[in-house]
Design an enzyme around this catalytic site. Structure first.
Site, PDB file in Angstrom:
ATOM      1  NE  ARG A 279      -4.193  -1.721   1.799  1.00 32.51           N
ATOM      2  CZ  ARG A 279      -4.145  -2.756   2.644  1.00 32.51           C
ATOM      3  NH1 ARG A 279      -3.251  -2.786   3.617  1.00 32.51           N
ATOM      4  NH2 ARG A 279      -5.005  -3.732   2.516  1.00 32.51           N
TER       5      ARG A 279
ATOM      6  CE  LYS B 299       0.977  13.887 -14.715  1.00 32.66           C
ATOM      7  NZ  LYS B 299       0.223  13.982 -15.986  1.00 32.66           N
TER       8      LYS B 299
ATOM      9  CD  GLU C 238       8.097  17.745 -22.333  1.00 35.42           C
ATOM     10  OE1 GLU C 238       7.506  18.800 -22.005  1.00 35.42           O
ATOM     11  OE2 GLU C 238       7.486  16.699 -22.648  1.00 35.42           O
TER      12      GLU C 238
ATOM     13  CE  LYS D 257       5.901  18.098 -13.679  1.00 37.67           C
ATOM     14  NZ  LYS D 257       5.846  16.906 -14.508  1.00 37.67           N
TER      15      LYS D 257
ATOM     16  CD  GLU E 240      -2.452  16.388 -15.233  1.00 37.40           C
ATOM     17  OE1 GLU E 240      -1.759  15.519 -14.684  1.00 37.40           O
ATOM     18  OE2 GLU E 240      -2.613  16.493 -16.441  1.00 37.40           O
TER      19      GLU E 240
ATOM     20  NE  ARG F 270       1.253  17.793 -12.622  1.00 41.49           N
ATOM     21  CZ  ARG F 270       1.624  16.890 -11.718  1.00 41.49           C
ATOM     22  NH1 ARG F 270       1.118  16.923 -10.502  1.00 41.49           N
ATOM     23  NH2 ARG F 270       2.493  15.970 -12.028  1.00 41.49           N
TER      24      ARG F 270
ATOM     25  CG  ASN G 187      -1.287  18.706 -20.763  1.00 43.75           C
ATOM     26  OD1 ASN G 187      -0.360  17.906 -20.626  1.00 43.75           O
ATOM     27  ND2 ASN G 187      -2.382  18.672 -20.032  1.00 43.75           N
TER      28      ASN G 187
ATOM     29  CG  HIS H 176       2.151  17.520 -24.158  1.00 41.73           C
ATOM     30  ND1 HIS H 176       2.998  18.599 -24.227  1.00 41.73           N
ATOM     31  CD2 HIS H 176       2.857  16.546 -23.525  1.00 41.73           C
ATOM     32  CE1 HIS H 176       4.164  18.283 -23.649  1.00 41.73           C
ATOM     33  NE2 HIS H 176       4.093  17.045 -23.217  1.00 41.73           N
TER      34      HIS H 176
ATOM     35  CG  HIS I 152      -0.146  13.179 -25.632  1.00 44.71           C
ATOM     36  ND1 HIS I 152      -0.734  13.823 -24.560  1.00 44.71           N
ATOM     37  CD2 HIS I 152       1.077  12.789 -25.204  1.00 44.71           C
ATOM     38  CE1 HIS I 152       0.109  13.825 -23.536  1.00 44.71           C
ATOM     39  NE2 HIS I 152       1.216  13.200 -23.904  1.00 44.71           N
TER      40      HIS I 152
ATOM     41  CG  HIS J 200       6.981  12.862 -24.918  1.00 47.30           C
ATOM     42  ND1 HIS J 200       5.622  12.783 -25.151  1.00 47.30           N
ATOM     43  CD2 HIS J 200       7.167  13.901 -24.060  1.00 47.30           C
ATOM     44  CE1 HIS J 200       5.009  13.744 -24.452  1.00 47.30           C
ATOM     45  NE2 HIS J 200       5.927  14.429 -23.780  1.00 47.30           N
TER      46      HIS J 200
HETATM   47  N1  LIG Z   1       5.299  11.043 -14.701  1.00 46.54           N
HETATM   48  C1  LIG Z   1       5.285  12.108 -15.462  1.00 46.54           C
HETATM   49  O1  LIG Z   1       4.866  13.187 -15.045  1.00 46.54           O
HETATM   50  C2  LIG Z   1       5.823  11.997 -16.855  1.00 46.54           C
HETATM   51  C3  LIG Z   1       6.062  13.153 -17.589  1.00 46.54           C
HETATM   52  C4  LIG Z   1       6.595  13.020 -18.856  1.00 46.54           C
HETATM   53  C5  LIG Z   1       6.880  11.764 -19.372  1.00 46.54           C
HETATM   54  N2  LIG Z   1       6.632  10.663 -18.624  1.00 46.54           N
HETATM   55  C6  LIG Z   1       6.936   9.314 -19.146  1.00 46.54           C
HETATM   56  O2  LIG Z   1       8.322   9.245 -19.405  1.00 46.54           O
HETATM   57  C7  LIG Z   1       8.553   8.252 -20.385  1.00 46.54           C
HETATM   58  C8  LIG Z   1       9.615   8.743 -21.348  1.00 46.54           C
HETATM   59  O3  LIG Z   1      10.805   8.947 -20.613  1.00 46.54           O
HETATM   60  P1  LIG Z   1      12.222   9.163 -21.319  1.00 46.54           P
HETATM   61  O4  LIG Z   1      12.088  10.082 -22.452  1.00 46.54           O
HETATM   62  O5  LIG Z   1      13.172   9.461 -20.246  1.00 46.54           O
HETATM   63  O6  LIG Z   1      12.514   7.731 -21.999  1.00 46.54           O
HETATM   64  P2  LIG Z   1      13.115   6.368 -21.421  1.00 46.54           P
HETATM   65  O7  LIG Z   1      12.942   6.221 -19.988  1.00 46.54           O
HETATM   66  O8  LIG Z   1      12.588   5.303 -22.313  1.00 46.54           O
HETATM   67  O9  LIG Z   1      14.686   6.523 -21.717  1.00 46.54           O
HETATM   68  C9  LIG Z   1      15.143   6.609 -23.046  1.00 46.54           C
HETATM   69  C10 LIG Z   1      16.305   5.662 -23.314  1.00 46.54           C
HETATM   70  O10 LIG Z   1      17.498   6.217 -22.767  1.00 46.54           O
HETATM   71  C11 LIG Z   1      18.184   5.236 -21.988  1.00 46.54           C
HETATM   72  N3  LIG Z   1      18.903   5.988 -20.960  1.00 46.54           N
HETATM   73  C12 LIG Z   1      18.360   6.614 -19.894  1.00 46.54           C
HETATM   74  N4  LIG Z   1      19.285   7.330 -19.263  1.00 46.54           N
HETATM   75  C13 LIG Z   1      20.444   7.141 -19.907  1.00 46.54           C
HETATM   76  C14 LIG Z   1      21.767   7.638 -19.735  1.00 46.54           C
HETATM   77  N5  LIG Z   1      22.061   8.516 -18.770  1.00 46.54           N
HETATM   78  N6  LIG Z   1      22.731   7.219 -20.573  1.00 46.54           N
HETATM   79  C15 LIG Z   1      22.429   6.367 -21.587  1.00 46.54           C
HETATM   80  N7  LIG Z   1      21.202   5.890 -21.830  1.00 46.54           N
HETATM   81  C16 LIG Z   1      20.216   6.277 -20.996  1.00 46.54           C
HETATM   82  C17 LIG Z   1      17.094   4.351 -21.497  1.00 46.54           C
HETATM   83  O11 LIG Z   1      17.611   3.099 -21.132  1.00 46.54           O
HETATM   84  C18 LIG Z   1      16.168   4.286 -22.690  1.00 46.54           C
HETATM   85  O12 LIG Z   1      16.624   3.345 -23.620  1.00 46.54           O
HETATM   86  C19 LIG Z   1       7.212   7.941 -21.007  1.00 46.54           C
HETATM   87  O13 LIG Z   1       6.788   6.665 -20.610  1.00 46.54           O
HETATM   88  C20 LIG Z   1       6.286   9.003 -20.452  1.00 46.54           C
HETATM   89  O14 LIG Z   1       4.965   8.534 -20.284  1.00 46.54           O
HETATM   90  C21 LIG Z   1       6.105  10.758 -17.387  1.00 46.54           C
HETATM   91 ZN   LIG Z   2       5.729  15.982 -22.365  1.00 42.97          ZN
END
Ligand SMILES: NC(=O)c1ccc[n+]([C@@H]2O[C@H](COP(=O)([O-])OP(=O)(O)OC[C@H]3O[C@@H](n4cnc5c(N)ncnc54)[C@H](O)[C@@H]3O)[C@@H](O)[C@H]2O)c1
Ligand SMILES: [Zn+2]
Length: 364
Positions: free
Chosen positions: A121, A143, A185, A227, A237, A241, A245, A248, A252, A265
């Site tokens: 939990r 999130k 971003e 942020k 949200e 917040r 977007n 987006h 998206h 992204h």
């Molecule tokens: N929670 C939130 O508020 C929020 C906001 C925006 C995005 N997201 C989520 O984030 C995700 C995208 O995240 P992302 O863009 O970081 O992609 P990701 O986590 O897939 O990372 C991208 C790639 O880079 C590699 N990598 C990471 N750090 C590295 C480093 N320092 N050196 C070498 N390789 C490295 C990873 O292994 C992966 O292959 C999506 O799933 C999205 O939904 C969440």
């Molecule tokens: Zn984004």
């Protein structure tokens, strides 16, 4: 080392930014939580590059650190992967006082955070984001979640971390395309609320792309401040917040229509920010100068701005209508009247979007 506070009353936490601060993780974290044990969740390559340092620091304090490796990639952001984590957490004897540390990009942070939100939990966790996107966006705000075959992020929970520790040195191994995706971003933060950040990004872009540590540090710190302020004003949200977007709505839809394979992204929202600005022009909210400033900054980061010729507009409109943020068939857009300002416009007609995208196809 720079500290920014996400002020949420009892759930407040620090964001610490600094080069090489993975070696200070125990110091920063243990002043806030005294865990019975730690589970570091990370990817194979990151475990070797940075994880070993984190484990060493934690074990120096006499606390056991288990390392759980999960495969990288959005396709692994599933309940199946999380189930595997629960099994390993139980086998390792983790309890309510254990701490999860996530070391990776947004995929890993969302998934590890979700495991922390739901295991027994809810147990505490610390985010150590290693992509620029996760450092300026995904790791902050609580999130967490995973994807379903039916759509992205359909399962999740709000669960604030105990700390966010951003070691800017980890960006040195990040693929350039991932770095540029994160810059989209950062540019977005400039557009939605900080004109001077926007101007600084324009002049510093070559340095940022060369990973100049001073330029990256200040861009990350400013983005985290923005942020943190937005999250503080609207933790779950409900309203404010939404400004995050910007770009987006179409972004998206583009990711969804192309099966999340063609665009990172940040690349999709780069295109989506230009679409939003053109929608703003059609509605008389902004002038052409705003659209060309946005395009100019994105181009400097080698991000895409034109609307791709092979993507059908009607598919985009349909995907926008399916978005979980769309209510009642009319579209809501965050628009920028000026660089540094936003307004929320509800009830945008599909035809306005069509006209904007047709114009965007013509961009060279
Ligand atoms: N929670 C939130 O508020 C929020 C906001 C925006 C995005 N997201 C989520 O984030 C995700 C995208 O995240 P992302 O863009 O970081 O992609 P990701 O986590 O897939 O990372 C991208 C790639 O880079 C590699 N990598 C990471 N750090 C590295 C480093 N320092 N050196 C070498 N390789 C490295 C990873 O292994 C992966 O292959 C999506 O799933 C999205 O939904 C969440
Ligand atoms: Zn984004």
């Amino acid at each position: 080392l720079k500290r920014i506070t996400v002020a949420l009353g009892k759930r407040s936490y620090p964001i610490c930014v600094g080069r090489g601060i993975r070696t200070q993780v125990a110091e920063i974290v243990f002043e806030r939580v005294k865990p019975s044990s730690v589970a570091l969740i990370t990817h194979p390559n990151l475990a070797k590059l940075y994880g070993d340092d984190v484990v060493r620091e934690i074990e120096k304090r006499g606390i056991t650190a288990h390392v759980f490796i999960v495969p990288a990639g959005e396709r692994h952001k599933t309940l199946t992967t999380v189930h595997g984590l629960y099994d390993r957490m139980l086998a390792a004897g983790l309890d309510r006082k254990s701490l999860i540390v996530t070391l990776g990009g947004g995929v890993l942070g969302d998934m590890g955070g979700f495991a922390a939100a739901t295991f027994l939990r809810g147990i505490p966790y610390v985010q150590m984001p290693t992509t620029l996107l996760a450092q300026v966006d995904a790791s902050i705000g609580g999130k967490t979640g995973v994807d379903l075959p039916q759509g992205k992020n359909l399962i999740g929970a709000f669960h604030q971390p105990s700390a966010v520790i951003i070691d800017t040195e980890t960006l040195e191994s990040l693929p350039l395309r991932e770095l540029r995706s994160g810059l989209a971003e950062v540019i977005k933060y400039g557009i939605i609320c900080d004109k001077s950040l926007f101007e600084r990004l324009n002049s510093d872009m070559p340095l940022l792309l060369y990973r100049n540590s001073g330029s990256l540090f200040s861009a990350i710190v400013r983005s985290c401040e923005i942020k943190a302020a937005v999250v503080r004003a609207d933790e779950t949200e409900q309203g404010r917040r939404a400004i995050l977007n910007f770009g987006h709505t179409v972004g998206h839809a583009l990711e969804s229509v192309t099966g999340y394979r063609q665009y990172k992204h940040g690349e999709a929202i780069s295109i989506g920010m230009v679409s939003a600005s053109l929608v703003g022009e059609k509605l008389g909210v902004c002038g052409k100068d705003v659209t060309s400033a946005i395009q100019g900054a994105l181009r400097k980061a080698y991000l895409p701005v034109a609307f791709p010729p092979h993507v059908e507009i009607e598919q985009i409109i349909a995907a926008m209508a399916r978005d979980k943020k769309t209510v009642g068939g009319e579209f809501t857009f965050v628009l920028a009247p000026q660089i540094g300002e936003t307004i929320l416009r509800r009830g945008v007609a599909a035809d306005v979007v069509r006209v904007a995208i047709i114009e965007q196809r013509g961009i060279e």
